[in-house]
Design an enzyme around this catalytic site. Structure first.
Site: not given
Ligand code: NOJ
Length: 732
Positions: A277
């Site tokens: 993530d």
């Molecule tokens: C953080 C989030 O937890 C995730 O779900 C998301 O896809 C990413 N940011 C990218 O924006």
């Protein structure tokens, strides 16, 4: 059923009327073998720097260095939404030595140009075909802008509405969650973008609902509750997986070898790549398992993270880690292979660059908006309708629409595909004007300065205007910073000054219809006792307000169902239907039974519940055999009658309970559902296939066990289904 088929057919026709878009899927057989050979050849030609480059995901905005694309040091980008900008990065690839295409990612979580309801508000439809269509159009519009990878579906099961990301998932239940996960995966990939099932795993169970917090999940629950939607997405062909931010049972998910490698690759045979993530590799330092970013990079890679999203840890440290021998070249090659594999299977090699001139034509097409409208209609849940106040009666000659949310500022726009097409969102007063007779007076007062409802613009004037009408429609809920990532809350009432306004509106003595757009099930106990009707949505997207107007005026008979129990008090959380029995079951008034001193046990609105303008009854449950072997199956059928005055859709649900087993089993478990259209007065037989293999549970070592014995079956329109049948599981 016939009407449902016609509707599905029409949706398919609408889909095929638009220009063809390449669906993406895993190739098989010789094609897949040929891809592995091409990867071998490519790997042989790649330098260490280029290999690490394939694992480096960087995003549009400050710090983005397009030269890294030219030098082969970047394999993936994110957050590019304007086709001319996508084209610019694609052109930079052509200047690189090996010209390996970029994978271009985006959170097209509930749409790209056309917005569909948020995922929780799609799950409320309990209509997988429709959910698949919404994902299809989300993927298709994104693909038309040059995006080939989306960070969806989020499939985290959550039983804690304090968690702000509740809105992005499908609610509390493993079976519903798995069905929705598969539908969304199929839809996006059919639309032309690879999916990322996320967040692996346990993010929905963060302690106390506080974002990024720790999750502690016993193995049996992990397998029975949290993992099924991931498995379903994998089986539907998802090409990538995203690791979660949280630690699971003490191990940060970004460094969880057991989950990422042993389970995902080993036991489940996943062939795609895993991304971290956002920055979660460097966060391994804060988690306390790495001294520096180099150690974090090493631990993540060796655990099974192939791509570093926005962390720069692989980019800065991985080559050195390989050079000094702390990360074997074999492990790096394997990660690069997985990334290249997805790129080949996606068909990125040889695919023409995006055509910015063509993209706008493919945004917000009639077909996409039609699906958005139907999804918003089927996604809204009628929670309360005292004295059948809805649909709006002919005797109503004036209506007050109160609340800034009735006129959208912006329907939760996550992406900003500037200049790509219309973003027309009809205000609720306008949508009502189009549907109500001309002689009905409609007054609109925003009352708040903004959608958030944190500050009054004009409380008194709004209440006065409302008091002079026959019916008050108050549109309220959670918006602005109250929804999504990092929007955990401990109080689950209406934010800001909205409750104050609601009480003032109720005090006028005029009937109040509360229309909600929220991020999660709120505590609606006061409202349920004081307002006449509650129509719940979870931010319905581009067509949210037209759909609401259709329901309020009776053009559409509501059919949405609760995907996550609504608590009566925050103190009940987690409250969910599939609880285990206790040794001292609830006995009201009995002190030493499992009860609260100050609250009931049951939620305000249970899982599966939702009203219609019709009434449905269930009778005559049948099971095709009294018993079945552990590898057998039976057909369960029940007659469903629309005993109400209008045609409508019912969500027929099947729950089971295994009253005696070697481990305590939930009081109810959803095992099947089907949405049926019934004309007023019509009766239909609804059939479910129940395989014995689906009636087992995991033990604490993660082993799945199906045991002989009685199985109770409950059929009805919610998790409180009362019509009962049973079947016996036998050893042979
Ligand atoms: C953080 C989030 O937890 C995730 O779900 C998301 O896809 C990413 N940011 C990218 O924006």
């Amino acid at each position: 059923m016939a009407l449902r088929l016609v509707a599905a057919f029409l949706l398919l026709c609408l889909a095929s009327a638009a220009p063809a878009q390449q669906a993406v899927s895993w190739k098989t057989g010789r094609e897949a073998q040929a891809i592995e050979r091409r990867i071998d050849a490519l790997l042989r030609r790649m330098t260490l720097k280029e290999k690490v480059g394939q694992l480096h995901l960087s995003g549009r905005g400050e710090g983005f260095d397009i030269d890294q694309v030219r030098s082969g040091e970047m394999g993936a980008v994110m957050n590019f939404v304007v086709p001319t900008e996508v084209l610019a990065v694609q052109k930079a690839v052509r200047e690189s030595r090996l010209k390996i295409p970029l994978i271009i990612g985006l959170d097209a979580v509930h749409g790209f140009s056309t917005y569909f309801p948020f995922p929780l508000g799609q799950a409320t439809s309990w209509n997988p075909e429709l959910i698949e269509q919404a994902a299809y159009w989300s993927g298709r519009e994104a693909a038309a802008a040059g995006i080939n990878w989306t960070f969806a579906p989020m499939v985290d099961i959550t039983r804690d509405p304090r968690w702000g990301r509740t809105l992005e998932g499908a609610g509390e239940d493993a079976h519903l969650g798995a069905v929705v996960a598969a539908a969304r995966t199929r839809g996006y990939q059919r639309g032309g973008v690879a999916t990322t099932v996320k967040h692996f795993v346990g993010y929905g169970a963060v302690e106390a609902g506080r974002d990024y917090n720790t999750a502690w999940i016993p193995t049996s629950q992990l397998f029975d509750v949290h993992l099924p939607p991931f498995k379903a997405s994998l089986e539907a062909g998802t090409m990538t997986v995203m690791a979660a931010f949280n630690a699971l049972n003490g191990v940060p998910a970004t460094a969880h070898h057991g989950m990422l490698t042993d389970l995902l690759r080993g036991r489940w045979g996943f062939r795609g790549f895993v991304t971290s993530d956002f920055g979660s590799i460097t966060e391994l330092r804060q988690h306390g398992i790495a001294r520096d970013d180099a150690e974090a990079a090493r631990k993540a890679l060796l655990a099974g993270i192939d791509m570093d999203m926005m962390g720069d840890a692989y980019h800065k440290h991985l080559a050195d880690e390989v050079r000094v021998g702390r990360v074997p070249m074999r492990a790096l090659d394997e990660a690069v292979r997985r990334v290249l594999r997805v790129k080949f299977h996606l068909g990125l090699f040889g695919r023409p660059d995006v055509d910015p001139a063509a993209a706008p034509r493919l945004m917000q097409t009639e077909a996409a908006r039609e699906v958005a409208l139907q999804a918003a209609r089927e996604g809204a849940i009628l929670l309360r309708n005292a004295d059948d106040i809805l649909p709006i009666r002919d005797s109503v000659k004036s209506v007050a629409v109160i609340g800034a949310m009735a006129v959208p500022e912006d329907e939760r726009v996550w992406t900003d595909p500037a200049g790509l097409g219309r973003r027309v969102i009809t205000p609720l007063p306008d949508a009502l004007r189009e549907r109500l007779p001309q002689d009905v007076r409609i007054v609109f007062k925003p009352a708040f300065t903004k959608n958030c409802g944190t500050e009054f613009a004009e409380k008194e004037a709004a209440v006065r205007a409302a008091a002079e009408t026959d019916l008050i429609i108050a549109m309220m809920g959670e918006d602005c910073t109250f929804i999504g990532e990092a929007a955990s809350r401990t109080k689950l009432g209406l934010p800001g000054v909205q409750q104050e306004l609601l009480e003032a509106l109720v005090a006028t003595g005029k009937p109040v219809v509360l229309v909600l757009a929220t991020a999660r099930p709120l505590v609606l106990t006061w409202a349920s006792e004081h307002v006449a009707a509650i129509l719940q949505s979870f931010h319905g997207g581009t067509e949210a307000r037209t759909a609401i107007a259709d329901i309020l005026t009776g053009r559409y008979n509501p059919s949405g169902r609760v995907p996550m129990s609504f608590p009566r008090s925050v103190g009940q959380v987690p409250v969910y239907y599939s609880q285990l029995p206790t040794g001292r079951p609830e006995r009201p008034q009995e002190r030493y039974s499992s009860i609260y001193m100050d609250e009931l046990n049951e939620p305000l609105y249970p899982f599966g519940y939702g009203l219609s303008y019709s009434r449905f009854s269930y009778a005559d449950p049948r099971v095709s055999a009294a018993s079945m072997p552990l590898d057998g199956a039976v057909e369960v059928s029940v007659d469903v009658t629309n005993a109400g005055p209008r045609d409508g859709q019912e969500v027929a649900q099947l729950y089971i309970r295994k009253p005696v087993a070697s481990l305590s089993r939930p009081l109810r478990e959803l095992k099947g559902f089907t949405k049926v259209m019934l004309k007023a007065g019509e009766r239909k037989t609804v059939r479910f296939r129940l395989e014995a293999a689906r009636l087992g549970a995991h033990d604490d070592s993660g082993r799945y066990v199906v045991e002989p014995g009685e199985v109770e079956i409950y059929l009805g329109g919610s998790s409180r289904a009362a019509v009962k049948a049973q079947v016996r599981l036998t050893k042979s």
